[in-house]
Design an enzyme around this catalytic site. Sequence first.
Site, PDB file in Angstrom:
ATOM      1  N   SER A  46       0.844  -1.193   0.000  1.00  0.00           N
ATOM      2  CA  SER A  46       0.000   0.000   0.000  1.00  0.00           C
ATOM      3  C   SER A  46       0.877   1.241   0.000  1.00  0.00           C
ATOM      4  CB  SER A  46      -0.894   0.017   1.243  1.00  0.00           C
ATOM      5  OG  SER A  46      -1.460   1.305   1.381  1.00  0.00           O
ATOM      6  N   HIS A  71      -1.249  -1.351  -4.202  1.00  0.00           N
ATOM      7  CA  HIS A  71      -2.525  -1.004  -3.576  1.00  0.00           C
ATOM      8  C   HIS A  71      -2.572   0.505  -3.343  1.00  0.00           C
ATOM      9  CE1 HIS A  71      -6.021  -2.151  -1.051  1.00  0.00           C
ATOM     10  NE2 HIS A  71      -5.630  -1.204  -0.216  1.00  0.00           N
ATOM     11  N   ASP A  73      -4.788   3.456  -1.681  1.00  0.00           N
ATOM     12  CA  ASP A  73      -5.855   3.729  -0.717  1.00  0.00           C
ATOM     13  C   ASP A  73      -6.400   5.131  -0.925  1.00  0.00           C
ATOM     14  OD1 ASP A  73      -6.099   1.389   0.996  1.00  0.00           O
ATOM     15  OD2 ASP A  73      -4.017   1.794   1.534  1.00  0.00           O
ATOM     16  N   MET A  75      -8.998   7.945   0.193  1.00  0.00           N
ATOM     17  CA  MET A  75      -9.821   8.343   1.351  1.00  0.00           C
ATOM     18  C   MET A  75     -10.338   9.762   1.138  1.00  0.00           C
ATOM     19  SD  MET A  75      -7.265   7.047   4.324  1.00  0.00           S
ATOM     20  CE  MET A  75      -6.577   5.384   4.314  1.00  0.00           C
ATOM     21  N   HIS A 104      -8.440   0.910  -3.788  1.00  0.00           N
ATOM     22  CA  HIS A 104      -9.382   0.688  -2.685  1.00  0.00           C
ATOM     23  C   HIS A 104     -10.045   2.022  -2.376  1.00  0.00           C
ATOM     24  CE1 HIS A 104      -9.713  -0.329   1.935  1.00  0.00           C
ATOM     25  NE2 HIS A 104     -10.888  -0.188   1.368  1.00  0.00           N
ATOM     26  N   MET A 106     -12.210   4.234  -0.291  1.00  0.00           N
ATOM     27  CA  MET A 106     -12.847   4.450   1.017  1.00  0.00           C
ATOM     28  C   MET A 106     -13.524   5.811   0.944  1.00  0.00           C
ATOM     29  SD  MET A 106      -9.683   3.024   3.251  1.00  0.00           S
ATOM     30  CE  MET A 106      -8.579   3.192   1.858  1.00  0.00           C
ATOM     31  N   MET A 177     -11.360  -6.237   5.615  1.00  0.00           N
ATOM     32  CA  MET A 177     -10.561  -5.246   6.350  1.00  0.00           C
ATOM     33  C   MET A 177     -10.184  -5.825   7.710  1.00  0.00           C
ATOM     34  SD  MET A 177     -10.024  -2.706   4.408  1.00  0.00           S
ATOM     35  CE  MET A 177      -9.110  -1.781   5.652  1.00  0.00           C
ATOM     36  N   ASP A 215      -6.367  -6.606   4.527  1.00  0.00           N
ATOM     37  CA  ASP A 215      -5.777  -5.263   4.485  1.00  0.00           C
ATOM     38  C   ASP A 215      -5.807  -4.664   5.884  1.00  0.00           C
ATOM     39  OD1 ASP A 215      -5.013  -2.679   3.872  1.00  0.00           O
ATOM     40  OD2 ASP A 215      -6.757  -2.224   2.619  1.00  0.00           O
TER      41      ASP A 215
HETATM   42  C1  DX5 Z   1      -6.262   1.273   5.869  1.00  0.00           C
HETATM   43  C2  DX5 Z   1      -5.815   1.040   4.451  1.00  0.00           C
HETATM   44  C3  DX5 Z   1      -4.701   0.075   4.379  1.00  0.00           C
HETATM   45  C4  DX5 Z   1      -3.463   0.536   5.045  1.00  0.00           C
HETATM   46  C5  DX5 Z   1      -2.621  -0.649   5.412  1.00  0.00           C
HETATM   47  O1  DX5 Z   1      -7.251   2.220   5.870  1.00  0.00           O
HETATM   48  O2  DX5 Z   1      -6.877   0.526   3.697  1.00  0.00           O
HETATM   49  O3  DX5 Z   1      -4.423  -0.310   3.038  1.00  0.00           O
HETATM   50  O4  DX5 Z   1      -2.716   1.394   4.224  1.00  0.00           O
HETATM   51  O5  DX5 Z   1      -1.557  -0.187   6.120  1.00  0.00           O
HETATM   52  P1  DX5 Z   1      -0.783  -1.063   7.188  1.00  0.00           P
HETATM   53  O6  DX5 Z   1      -0.214  -2.229   6.466  1.00  0.00           O
HETATM   54  O7  DX5 Z   1       0.229  -0.126   7.712  1.00  0.00           O
HETATM   55  O8  DX5 Z   1      -1.795  -1.496   8.237  1.00  0.00           O
HETATM   56 ZN    ZN Z   2      -6.550  -0.463   1.578  1.00  0.00          ZN
END
Ligand code: DX5
Ligand code: ZN
Length: 260
Positions: A46, A71, A73, A75, A104, A106, A177, A215
Amino acid sequence: MKQRGAPSSAFCFSSECCTAVFIATLPSLHYSFTASLVARIIIAPSVLAADFSRLSDEIHRIETAGADWIHCDIMDGHFVDNISFGPDIVRFVRKETSLPLDVHLMIEHAEHYVPRFIKVGANSITVHVEPEAKHDVVKTLRQIREAGCRAGLTLNPETAFDLVEPFLGTIDMLLVMTVHPGFGGQEFRADQMEKVRRAAAWNKSRGRKIDIEVDGGINDRTARISIENGANVLVAGTSIFHSKDYAKAIRELRGVPDVN
Ligand code: DX5
Ligand code: ZN
């Protein structure tokens, strides 16, 4: 843009995809098999945990280190209590690598943003099932697939598996998750393994197989737990990008003994 192989599943889904073709298209040595042909473990670092001041270098380093997917993320500060980055950064990552991009979302109203992420090169897009994500899950999944992208569905730790179960036949990947989404560096929640087991049982009972991704809080120890319960795609931010040796971290996630 050269795409490395297809953003394919670890599984052989259908008559369109025979075992021989599947093996022939594997891009590198990072795969291992068991007799069941489901043991290809996909490592998806990620970039949320990368050093953004040298993102280009970070992408090249994880690619060289043996990452399978990347990956991303996304947000929005509404669905989760954090803001990360948007399509422009994904476009940048796309330019830097030919690895499949696993996006991903969110965010609220995913259907509004999906075309933008497809346009900048996403290979798979995962959306949330919770009503707080404020979209029509069926329509968004269809929108993703009709654009030629792999469709993933995910659920928060607090969300019951029953919410995703009706969609399993229409997705390419279920993301379980293992932390509450929003921030990297959180503690892995082993209580989510029941969902991984239920997804694995669903796979076993059907001819059609979906990838099972985990994840959050994934390190060498929790990777083992996840794989043992049936996960085959591991997202990892902190355990890779905060390590000194990315290749070693990725090998450890795969459970490959370190020979150095
Ligand atoms: C959390 C994200 C993850 C996160 C994982 O909201 O969806 O992808 O970046 O990070 P680590 O591996 O540090 O938990
Ligand atoms: Zn993620």
